[in-house]
Write a protein that holds these residues in place. Sequence first.
Motif, PDB file in Angstrom:
ATOM      1  N   UNK A  74       0.855  -1.203   0.000  1.00  0.00           N
ATOM      2  CA  UNK A  74       0.000   0.000   0.000  1.00  0.00           C
ATOM      3  C   UNK A  74       0.881   1.240   0.000  1.00  0.00           C
ATOM      4  N   UNK A  75       1.949   1.199   0.786  1.00  0.00           N
ATOM      5  CA  UNK A  75       2.863   2.348   0.834  1.00  0.00           C
ATOM      6  C   UNK A  75       3.512   2.564  -0.534  1.00  0.00           C
ATOM      7  N   UNK A  76       3.787   1.458  -1.212  1.00  0.00           N
ATOM      8  CA  UNK A  76       4.520   1.550  -2.479  1.00  0.00           C
ATOM      9  C   UNK A  76       3.633   2.093  -3.604  1.00  0.00           C
ATOM     10  N   UNK A  77       2.383   1.662  -3.649  1.00  0.00           N
ATOM     11  CA  UNK A  77       1.507   2.107  -4.740  1.00  0.00           C
ATOM     12  C   UNK A  77       0.063   2.146  -4.253  1.00  0.00           C
ATOM     13  N   UNK A  78      -0.261   3.230  -3.571  1.00  0.00           N
ATOM     14  CA  UNK A  78      -1.582   3.310  -2.952  1.00  0.00           C
ATOM     15  C   UNK A  78      -2.676   3.527  -4.006  1.00  0.00           C
ATOM     16  N   UNK A  79      -2.356   4.212  -5.074  1.00  0.00           N
ATOM     17  CA  UNK A  79      -3.377   4.477  -6.108  1.00  0.00           C
ATOM     18  C   UNK A  79      -3.862   3.150  -6.706  1.00  0.00           C
ATOM     19  N   UNK A  80      -2.914   2.279  -7.033  1.00  0.00           N
ATOM     20  CA  UNK A  80      -3.270   0.962  -7.570  1.00  0.00           C
ATOM     21  C   UNK A  80      -4.180   0.221  -6.584  1.00  0.00           C
TER      22      UNK A  80
END
Length: 302
Positions: free
Chosen positions: A202-208
């Motif tokens: 989630x931290x790495x790619x929250x939009x996805x």
Amino acid sequence: LPKAKGYNRSYYFYQGFWCPPSYFRGLLSFQKHFQAFDTHIILATLPKSGTTWLKALTFSIANRHKFSLQDTPLLNFGPHNLVPFLEKLYSENPCPNLENCSRILSTHTPYASLPPSIKDENSKCKIVYVCRNPMDVFVSHWHFVGKLRRPEYMEQLSIDEGFEMFCQGIHGFGPYSDHVLGYWKASQTNPNKILFLKYEDLKEDIVFHVKELGKFLGFPFSKEEEDQGVVEEIAKFCSFDNLKEMEGNKNGKSPSGFPNSVFFRNGVVGDWSNFLKPSMVEHFVKLIQEKFDQSGLTFKFS
Ligand code: A3P
């Protein structure tokens, strides 16, 4: 039931996990009486794995046609006030009227001990689980309990003592590995019902992940919404820096009576490196090898 001295209180060992006493009575009623609706969304976590964040995200996604981000209740209430813990709900009233409750509910109960109606193959209710690497969970938990400890009668607990207990599985809803593996295995056999997320992803790619959550929960984002940047807005609104400044999080109290501010510390991946000694890290690496090796589940630590 056997008891063990926890950080600042005794936990009960029940059905193979350590239950905080303040959750215990409610847990029994929850197990006995809860009847899941097909519309229910159950957010399941081990404490300190990202529960607060997941609650804010799910609330924002599922209610986005009802509340805009300019008038969302999240501006004035903490995520824990809007998405109740089932164990707490059932401790206030052993048979609450679920018609009057939020459709988004949360639990720390391990998968094996969930009420049958949630796990029933015919139930269409959804479960979202968020897992976090054990070293950050431990460090976050140690700080959290330290903040809540009342110095007038609680003894300070060193990080070594806290570590020792965590290693024995004695922490709220521990052992860590059983909790995570229970939901992990269930999500592998039933991926339409259980979405297994990792805090680090989630931290790495929250939009996805906001899009994935929308899809999984039955609230997919339309092309138009995506073009208008709705996904990014929700991701930004629920970010650590933004959420912790909301009135309800700065000054409100959770239904358990804790200041909501204690659910926000620094919200990063890898803070363990500031606290753990090499021998502790070595232990965690060994634990992961022993417990998770055959599971297909891997962790990110930085
Ligand atoms: P740290 O103590 O490592 O900062 P829970 O909600 O399950 O109790 O977990 C609390 C942890 O999640 C704390 O971790 C807290 O800071 C972090 N957290 C809270 N809100 C967050 C957010 N919006 N984004 C990322 N992390 C968040």
